[in-house]
Each structure stands twice: as structure tokens, then as C-alpha cells.
Design a protein around this motif. Structure first.
Motif, PDB file in Angstrom:
ATOM      1  N   LYS A 111       0.816  -1.213   0.000  1.00  0.00           N
ATOM      2  CA  LYS A 111       0.000   0.000   0.000  1.00  0.00           C
ATOM      3  C   LYS A 111       0.850   1.263   0.000  1.00  0.00           C
ATOM      4  O   LYS A 111       0.536   2.238  -0.695  1.00  0.00           O
ATOM      5  N   HIS A 127      -0.268  -0.987  -7.301  1.00  0.00           N
ATOM      6  CA  HIS A 127      -1.600  -0.383  -7.336  1.00  0.00           C
ATOM      7  C   HIS A 127      -2.309  -0.648  -8.660  1.00  0.00           C
ATOM      8  O   HIS A 127      -3.184   0.118  -9.067  1.00  0.00           O
ATOM      9  N   GLU A 153      -5.029  -1.909 -10.650  1.00  0.00           N
ATOM     10  CA  GLU A 153      -6.403  -2.242 -10.259  1.00  0.00           C
ATOM     11  C   GLU A 153      -6.877  -3.568 -10.844  1.00  0.00           C
ATOM     12  O   GLU A 153      -7.578  -4.332 -10.182  1.00  0.00           O
ATOM     13  N   GLU A 187      -6.550   0.752  -3.524  1.00  0.00           N
ATOM     14  CA  GLU A 187      -6.433   1.809  -2.523  1.00  0.00           C
ATOM     15  C   GLU A 187      -6.945   1.365  -1.167  1.00  0.00           C
ATOM     16  O   GLU A 187      -6.688   2.015  -0.153  1.00  0.00           O
TER      17      GLU A 187
END
Length: 228
Positions: free
Chosen positions: A100, A138, A140, A147
Motif C-alpha cells: 500500500k 496499485h 487495479e 487503494e
């Protein structure tokens, strides 16, 4: 002689002060030792800070990790690196924070040795190439809501840690970070020991900010309570 660093410093005494080309010199050797120490200390300490920040912000994650430690190890036994397999949720929490935050968003620059083609793109010889670690962490289409902070994404249906973990926080290939194994183990031991003995809460009147300033410097106040 306390460790490998001492041994390397001892060897450097017999090397020429400055070298040329591929010649190893004492200056170069000592510089590399300092680079390894700096890279290992700064990134590890900041990762631990971020993990504490996430544990405070997501108390349900903190509670579940503590219950796993209590159930598997108890509250008195010292935690070692060999306990990683027994604490998959704790390890998943560590890895999810690494994904993250992506505290090192780009791997160290590489240089192409010859003309190359990658997915239809021509890359000329002597081109500086950066590995975008943040983008991988990150993506998707791979992670699904990247996120969101969700350690469970790294566990299978049986609660075991997934072997495939593609955030690549330490890079990949022959040039990936040589300290990956010891860094993960060190962070795991520190965080698991803290959760075994303490609980973290936000201090009254303090704000928790997930946006790091340049240099990844982040400060925040917390309340640390010793577990009885």
C-alpha cells in the motif's frame, strides 16, 4: 570482528585507496558498506512507522493480529523469524503495508546493455530504465480496489499466506534488493513483538496523515499501552 561489515572494513585496509575501471578500492568498498547500511536502516524503520500508523487507523486489523499471536504463541515467548509461518495474518499485514505505501516507489535505475524490444516498444542501448514499483502495487486489474487496506487479500480461503505476491516492493530479477529476506524477517519480529506486548491508539488532539512529505519523513503521536 563482530560481523561481515567489520570483516569487509578490515579487508579494505589492504586495498588501494582509489581504483580504476573494475579494480576494487578501499574507498569503493567502504562506500558500498555505507550504502547497504543506510538503505537497510532507513527503509526498514519507515516501514515499521507506517505499519504502526495503519494498525492505529484500522483497530480491527490490530485486534485480529493480536488474537493470532495470543492463540499461536502466547504472551510470554520471544518471537523469532521462524514464527512467520505460524502468524500468516501478521505477515499479511506487513506485506499489505509494504504494498500500500510503496515507500520506495521506483527501483534503482537500470541501463540497457543493447537495443531491446519490450511489448512493441523499442528501447535503445544505454537507455536509463526505471522500474515503477508503485504502479505494480496499485494495478487495479490485478489487486481489485488497490487503494483499500485489506491484509486478507494476501491470504487464501484457509487463512494461509499466498505464495504469489506481486507487489514487488523489493524489485525483481537478479538486481532485486539483496536484503529482502532479512528486511521482511526483521520487520516481522519487531511488529509481532510489539503486538504481543502492546496496543496502539491515536493520541488525543493528534492527526494521522498518510501522505508522506518529500524524503518520506512522517511524524505522528501515538498512545502505547502495555498488554496485561
Amino acid at each position: 570482528m563482530r560481523d561481515i561489515s567489520d570483516a569487509l572494513c578490515g579487508v579494505s585496509i589492504d586495498l588501494p585507496e582509489n581504483g580504476t575501471g573494475d579494480t576494487l578500492s578501499s574507498t569503493l568498498l567502504q562506500f558500498q558498506i555505507l550504502s547497504l547500511q543506510g538503505a537497510g536502516f532507513d527503509t526498514t524503520s519507515r516501514t515499521i512507522m507506517f505499519i504502526i500508523l495503519y494498525l492505529i487507523t484500522f483497530p480491527d486489523v490490530q485486534e485480529r493480529a493480536q488474537k493470532e499471536i495470543d492463540h499461536e504463541l502466547g504472551s510470554s515467548r520471544n518471537i523469532s523469524g521462524n514464527d512467520q509461518a505460524k502468524l500468516p495474518y501478521v505477515m499479511a499485514t506487513v506485506l499489505e503495508v509494504l504494498r500500500k505505501t510503496a515507500i520506495v516507489p521506483f527501483a534503482i535505475p537500470h541501463l540497457t546493455l543493447h537495443d531491446a524490444k519490450l511489448r512493441g516498444y523499442d528501447i535503445d542501448k544505454d537507455t536509463v530504465v526505471f522500474f515503477n514499483l508503485h504502479s505494480v502495487a496499485h494495478k487495479e486489474s490485478y489487486w481489485g480496489c488497490p487503494e483499500n487496506f485489506r491484509p486478507k487479500r494476501l491470504l487464501d480461503d484457509s487463512g494461509n499466506l499466498l505464495e504469489k505476491c506481486s507487489h514487488l516492493a523489493f524489485g525483481a530479477g537478479r538486481r532485486q534488493c539483496p536484503g529482502e529476506t532479512i528486511a521482511k524477517m526483521k520487520i516481522f519480529i519487531v511488529i509481532a513483538t510489539l503486538l504481543q506486548r502492546c496496543s496502539f491508539q491515536k493520541a488525543d488532539g493528534s492527526d494521522l496523515d498518510f501522505d508522506p512529505t518529500r524524503g518520506l519523513v512522517l511524524s505522528f503521536k501515538v498512545i502505547v499501552k502495555r498488554n496485561l
